[in-house]
Design a protein around this motif. Structure first.
Motif, PDB file in Angstrom:
ATOM      1  N   ASP A 106       0.855  -1.178   0.000  1.00  0.00           N
ATOM      2  CA  ASP A 106       0.000   0.000   0.000  1.00  0.00           C
ATOM      3  C   ASP A 106       0.895   1.232   0.000  1.00  0.00           C
ATOM      4  O   ASP A 106       0.834   2.067   0.892  1.00  0.00           O
ATOM      5  CB  ASP A 106      -0.924  -0.015   1.225  1.00  0.00           C
ATOM      6  CG  ASP A 106      -1.998   1.045   1.134  1.00  0.00           C
ATOM      7  OD1 ASP A 106      -2.214   1.571   0.031  1.00  0.00           O
ATOM      8  OD2 ASP A 106      -2.605   1.364   2.174  1.00  0.00           O
ATOM      9  N   ALA A 133      -8.863  -4.044  14.544  1.00  0.00           N
ATOM     10  CA  ALA A 133      -7.587  -3.433  14.923  1.00  0.00           C
ATOM     11  C   ALA A 133      -6.483  -4.482  15.015  1.00  0.00           C
ATOM     12  O   ALA A 133      -5.364  -4.264  14.531  1.00  0.00           O
ATOM     13  CB  ALA A 133      -7.736  -2.702  16.254  1.00  0.00           C
ATOM     14  N   ASN A 136      -5.582  -5.367  11.363  1.00  0.00           N
ATOM     15  CA  ASN A 136      -5.092  -4.364  10.426  1.00  0.00           C
ATOM     16  C   ASN A 136      -4.030  -3.436  10.982  1.00  0.00           C
ATOM     17  O   ASN A 136      -3.249  -2.880  10.204  1.00  0.00           O
ATOM     18  CB  ASN A 136      -6.254  -3.496   9.923  1.00  0.00           C
ATOM     19  CG  ASN A 136      -7.232  -4.272   9.074  1.00  0.00           C
ATOM     20  OD1 ASN A 136      -7.001  -5.426   8.730  1.00  0.00           O
ATOM     21  ND2 ASN A 136      -8.339  -3.639   8.720  1.00  0.00           N
ATOM     22  N   ASN A 137      -4.016  -3.231  12.292  1.00  0.00           N
ATOM     23  CA  ASN A 137      -3.141  -2.187  12.841  1.00  0.00           C
ATOM     24  C   ASN A 137      -1.683  -2.478  12.515  1.00  0.00           C
ATOM     25  O   ASN A 137      -1.192  -3.592  12.706  1.00  0.00           O
ATOM     26  CB  ASN A 137      -3.348  -2.085  14.357  1.00  0.00           C
ATOM     27  CG  ASN A 137      -2.631  -0.888  14.930  1.00  0.00           C
ATOM     28  OD1 ASN A 137      -1.478  -0.971  15.311  1.00  0.00           O
ATOM     29  ND2 ASN A 137      -3.321   0.232  14.996  1.00  0.00           N
ATOM     30  N   ARG A 138      -0.977  -1.467  12.041  1.00  0.00           N
ATOM     31  CA  ARG A 138       0.401  -1.656  11.587  1.00  0.00           C
ATOM     32  C   ARG A 138       1.357  -1.889  12.755  1.00  0.00           C
ATOM     33  O   ARG A 138       2.387  -2.547  12.583  1.00  0.00           O
ATOM     34  CB  ARG A 138       0.847  -0.429  10.781  1.00  0.00           C
ATOM     35  CG  ARG A 138       0.188  -0.365   9.400  1.00  0.00           C
ATOM     36  CD  ARG A 138       0.520  -1.619   8.592  1.00  0.00           C
ATOM     37  NE  ARG A 138       0.021  -1.535   7.228  1.00  0.00           N
ATOM     38  CZ  ARG A 138      -1.049  -2.134   6.791  1.00  0.00           C
ATOM     39  NH1 ARG A 138      -1.776  -2.857   7.614  1.00  0.00           N
ATOM     40  NH2 ARG A 138      -1.425  -2.042   5.527  1.00  0.00           N
ATOM     41  N   GLN A 139       1.078  -1.357  13.919  1.00  0.00           N
ATOM     42  CA  GLN A 139       1.944  -1.639  15.058  1.00  0.00           C
ATOM     43  C   GLN A 139       1.887  -3.117  15.433  1.00  0.00           C
ATOM     44  O   GLN A 139       2.925  -3.728  15.740  1.00  0.00           O
ATOM     45  CB  GLN A 139       1.536  -0.776  16.265  1.00  0.00           C
ATOM     46  CG  GLN A 139       1.909   0.690  16.137  1.00  0.00           C
ATOM     47  CD  GLN A 139       1.518   1.470  17.369  1.00  0.00           C
ATOM     48  OE1 GLN A 139       0.460   2.090  17.427  1.00  0.00           O
ATOM     49  NE2 GLN A 139       2.363   1.446  18.371  1.00  0.00           N
ATOM     50  N   GLN A 141       1.063  -5.563  13.365  1.00  0.00           N
ATOM     51  CA  GLN A 141       1.699  -6.293  12.274  1.00  0.00           C
ATOM     52  C   GLN A 141       3.212  -6.222  12.389  1.00  0.00           C
ATOM     53  O   GLN A 141       3.915  -7.221  12.181  1.00  0.00           O
ATOM     54  CB  GLN A 141       1.245  -5.698  10.932  1.00  0.00           C
ATOM     55  CG  GLN A 141      -0.233  -5.876  10.632  1.00  0.00           C
ATOM     56  CD  GLN A 141      -0.540  -7.267  10.102  1.00  0.00           C
ATOM     57  OE1 GLN A 141       0.308  -8.141  10.077  1.00  0.00           O
ATOM     58  NE2 GLN A 141      -1.780  -7.477   9.676  1.00  0.00           N
ATOM     59  N   GLN A 314      -8.481   5.686  11.926  1.00  0.00           N
ATOM     60  CA  GLN A 314      -7.024   5.696  11.836  1.00  0.00           C
ATOM     61  C   GLN A 314      -6.422   4.540  12.632  1.00  0.00           C
ATOM     62  O   GLN A 314      -5.444   3.915  12.209  1.00  0.00           O
ATOM     63  CB  GLN A 314      -6.496   7.033  12.348  1.00  0.00           C
ATOM     64  CG  GLN A 314      -4.999   7.212  12.237  1.00  0.00           C
ATOM     65  CD  GLN A 314      -4.262   6.811  13.498  1.00  0.00           C
ATOM     66  OE1 GLN A 314      -4.825   6.837  14.580  1.00  0.00           O
ATOM     67  NE2 GLN A 314      -3.007   6.439  13.359  1.00  0.00           N
ATOM     68  N   VAL A 317      -7.027   1.245  10.726  1.00  0.00           N
ATOM     69  CA  VAL A 317      -6.284   1.169   9.459  1.00  0.00           C
ATOM     70  C   VAL A 317      -7.185   0.614   8.351  1.00  0.00           C
ATOM     71  O   VAL A 317      -6.962  -0.470   7.813  1.00  0.00           O
ATOM     72  CB  VAL A 317      -5.014   0.302   9.608  1.00  0.00           C
ATOM     73  CG1 VAL A 317      -4.100   0.507   8.397  1.00  0.00           C
ATOM     74  CG2 VAL A 317      -4.260   0.627  10.872  1.00  0.00           C
ATOM     75  N   ASP A 319      -9.670   1.586   4.708  1.00  0.00           N
ATOM     76  CA  ASP A 319      -9.467   2.344   3.480  1.00  0.00           C
ATOM     77  C   ASP A 319      -9.874   3.799   3.670  1.00  0.00           C
ATOM     78  O   ASP A 319     -10.428   4.183   4.704  1.00  0.00           O
ATOM     79  CB  ASP A 319     -10.262   1.711   2.338  1.00  0.00           C
ATOM     80  CG  ASP A 319     -11.744   1.594   2.676  1.00  0.00           C
ATOM     81  OD1 ASP A 319     -12.180   0.470   2.917  1.00  0.00           O
ATOM     82  OD2 ASP A 319     -12.451   2.621   2.716  1.00  0.00           O
ATOM     83  N   ASN A 320      -9.598   4.599   2.661  1.00  0.00           N
ATOM     84  CA  ASN A 320      -9.835   6.035   2.750  1.00  0.00           C
ATOM     85  C   ASN A 320     -11.290   6.432   2.577  1.00  0.00           C
ATOM     86  O   ASN A 320     -11.612   7.615   2.687  1.00  0.00           O
ATOM     87  CB  ASN A 320      -9.000   6.761   1.679  1.00  0.00           C
ATOM     88  CG  ASN A 320      -7.519   6.573   1.878  1.00  0.00           C
ATOM     89  OD1 ASN A 320      -7.032   6.618   2.995  1.00  0.00           O
ATOM     90  ND2 ASN A 320      -6.798   6.355   0.785  1.00  0.00           N
TER      91      ASN A 320
END
Length: 527
Positions: A106, A133, A136-139, A141, A314, A317, A319-320
């Motif tokens: 992405d 969360a 999807n949450n990047r922390q 992951q 946010q 995480v 889509d926009n």
């Protein structure tokens, strides 16, 4: 007699037999990589020995690398998706080393307004928000990928305890281009030769360096798993807080909408009183000001609601084009069944932060052993087999072998080993000090949340009673004003008190839920 090529065949067969055994850390990609490496090694030997008159190149081509690849294929392949970490500090090991935890690509930014326009609104419960969360949450992951990376580090540390096999090959031409004095016609000034050496080494004495490297790598995996628990609890707390903030914003809109309705009704009553001759223009103006204030509060609460929705999106995480609304009503989410003392002990037992400090201390202890081994004796066993052939003469190839042990001891290093060892001792003291600080912080968090839970439980009862009284007070003030025995000021004050009572009750319930959630996060217990 065992020829060199026959020896090479036996070595290849032995490598295939060893690598075909099941291993958790030896993946299919590793096997293909090693197969390509051996192809390059043996191709170099064959190229180097191409001028040997006593060795047939046709025999070298009989090395069946396709068979090696077939023998290395695993019987079955199984890949499992990583599961969420359990609350008892145990983590399912991440399977595989190269494909299970890759994040979506992405890396492209939106280029048009339509790509970021909100087109979807989704209603979420709190459990659904937490599930999204954790997925999807990047922390989260990144913490899982860190665990996978540290697991691969164990295999790297264990490699130092294995037999190391390497090959070197040289082709050289040497001579004397400048002739000084008379030169004998029997002496050839230039010569060319080719040489190849196969060497195997095995470390039998490392002063604890190899063993400590493996233990440090294993302890690093434990530390990263604990950090995954910490990150998950952090995200859990952040999502819960964001969800409660969204509930508070939604409730504020409902309260302010009710205030607008009440202010509109008061303005209508004031206008009726003025037309009936029992009211004044002043009462109408005050009612209009009250209505404008209520509308302004409603607009502000709507802006807060949009910010709360964006904050939740946010953290999740998504889509926009999606925003979320809170599906759960504002209500008490349960009770806490532990006493304060039991809550503190439970937090000490479950929180990963204290265990992380102990894990860092154990890693430093292993690093101290590794540093101390720098000025200790190292013993290696070695075996070499070499082939050489002169390309300038018709002499046959010469081979040789050697077996032995090698001792290396850097007993004078200027104090570097001792300094590095002392540095790790200081690091251990730092981790011990941080352990105490972390323990005190955990206790304070639990005590603060426990105190807030008790006070907000009382506030819920008080605010509920005050709300009932404020509703009755507004009803009486409006009846008195309509009967001509009350004033517009009484109605406005009653409306303000009712709005405050409604907000106080919502705030008390949400603060109670926040304190309860903080206790659950602080003690790492189930929701």
């Amino acid at each position: 007699m065992l020829t060199p090529i026959a020896l090479i065949h036996q070595l290849i067969d032995r490598i295939v037999e060893v690598n075909s055994q099941p291993s958790i850390s030896y993946t299919l990609a590793d096997r293909h990589r090693h197969a390509r490496r051996f192809r390059a090694i043996w191709a170099t030997i064959v190229l180097s020995c191409s001028g040997l008159g006593s060795i047939s190149t046709a025999r070298a081509t009989s090395l069946d690398f396709a068979r090696i690849d077939r023998d290395r294929q695993p019987a079955t392949t199984h890949q499992s998706r990583p599961t969420l970490i359990a609350q008892n500090n145990s983590t399912t090991p991440v399977s595989g080393s190269n494909g299970d935890l890759q994040l979506p690509n992405d890396l492209n930014l939106p280029k048009t307004g339509a790509e970021v326009q909100i087109t979807t609104t989704r209603s979420l419960t709190l459990p659904e928000a937490l599930e999204i969360a954790f997925r999807n949450n990047r922390q989260v992951q990144a913490a899982r990928l860190t665990v996978a990376r540290s697991q691969v580090g164990i295999a790297g540390a264990q490699a130092a305890q294995s037999v190391q096999v390497g090959v070197t090959s040289t082709i050289q031409n040497q001579g004397s281009p400048l002739i000084i004095g008379d030169r004998s016609p029997l002496v050839n000034g230039n010569s060319s030769d080719v040489q190849g050496t196969l060497q195997a080494t095995y470390n039998i004495l490392s002063a604890g360096r190899n063993e400590s490297s493996v233990r440090a790598a294993q302890e690093q995996v434990r530390f990263d798993r604990l950090d995954l628990v910490r990150v998950e609890q952090l995200i859990r707390g952040n999502v819960i807080t964001a969800y409660f903030d969204l509930q508070a914003a939604d409730s504020a809109i409902i309260i302010n909408q009710a205030s607008v309705i009440d202010a509109t009704r008061s303005l209508s009553d004031a206008q009726l009183q003025e037309r009936a001759g029992v009211g004044t223009k002043f009462d109408i103006l005050r009612a209009q000001v009250q209505l404008a204030t209520a509308n302004q509060d409603l607009t502000n609460s709507q802006a807060q609601q949009q910010n709360a929705r964006k904050n939740l999106a946010q953290l999740l995480v998504v889509d926009n084009n999606t925003q979320f609304t809170a599906a759960d009503p504002v209500r008490e989410l349960g009770t806490w069944s532990y006493s304060l003392d039991d809550s503190i002990v439970l937090a000490f037992a479950n929180r990963p932060e204290t265990a992380q400090q102990l894990s860092l201390r154990r890693i430093s202890q292993q690093q101290q052993i590794i540093a101390s081994a720098a000025d200790s004796a190292q013993v290696n066993l070695f075996a070499r087999y070499g082939l050489g052939k002169s390309l300038s003469t018709n002499s046959s190839a010469q081979d040789n072998y050697s077996l032995g042990a090698q001792l290396s001891w850097n007993f004078l290093d200027g104090g570097a080993a001792g300094a590095n060892s002392n540095r790790e001792i200081v690091s251990q003291q730092i981790f011990e000090n941080q352990f105490t600080t972390t323990r005190n912080q955990i206790r304070f968090q639990v005590e603060q949340a426990f105190s807030n839970l008790g006070s907000n439980r009382k506030n819920i009862a008080t605010s509920t009673q005050a709300l009932t009284q404020a509703e009755e007070s507004l009803k009486l003030a409006r009846l008195r004003f309509q009967a001509g025995v009350g004033t517009q000021t009484d109605v406005i004050n009653a409306q303000t008190a009712l709005a405050t009572a409604r907000g106080n009750r919502i705030t008390a319930i949400l603060n109670y839920n926040r304190a309860l959630a903080t206790l659950r996060v602080a003690t790492v217990t189930e929701q």
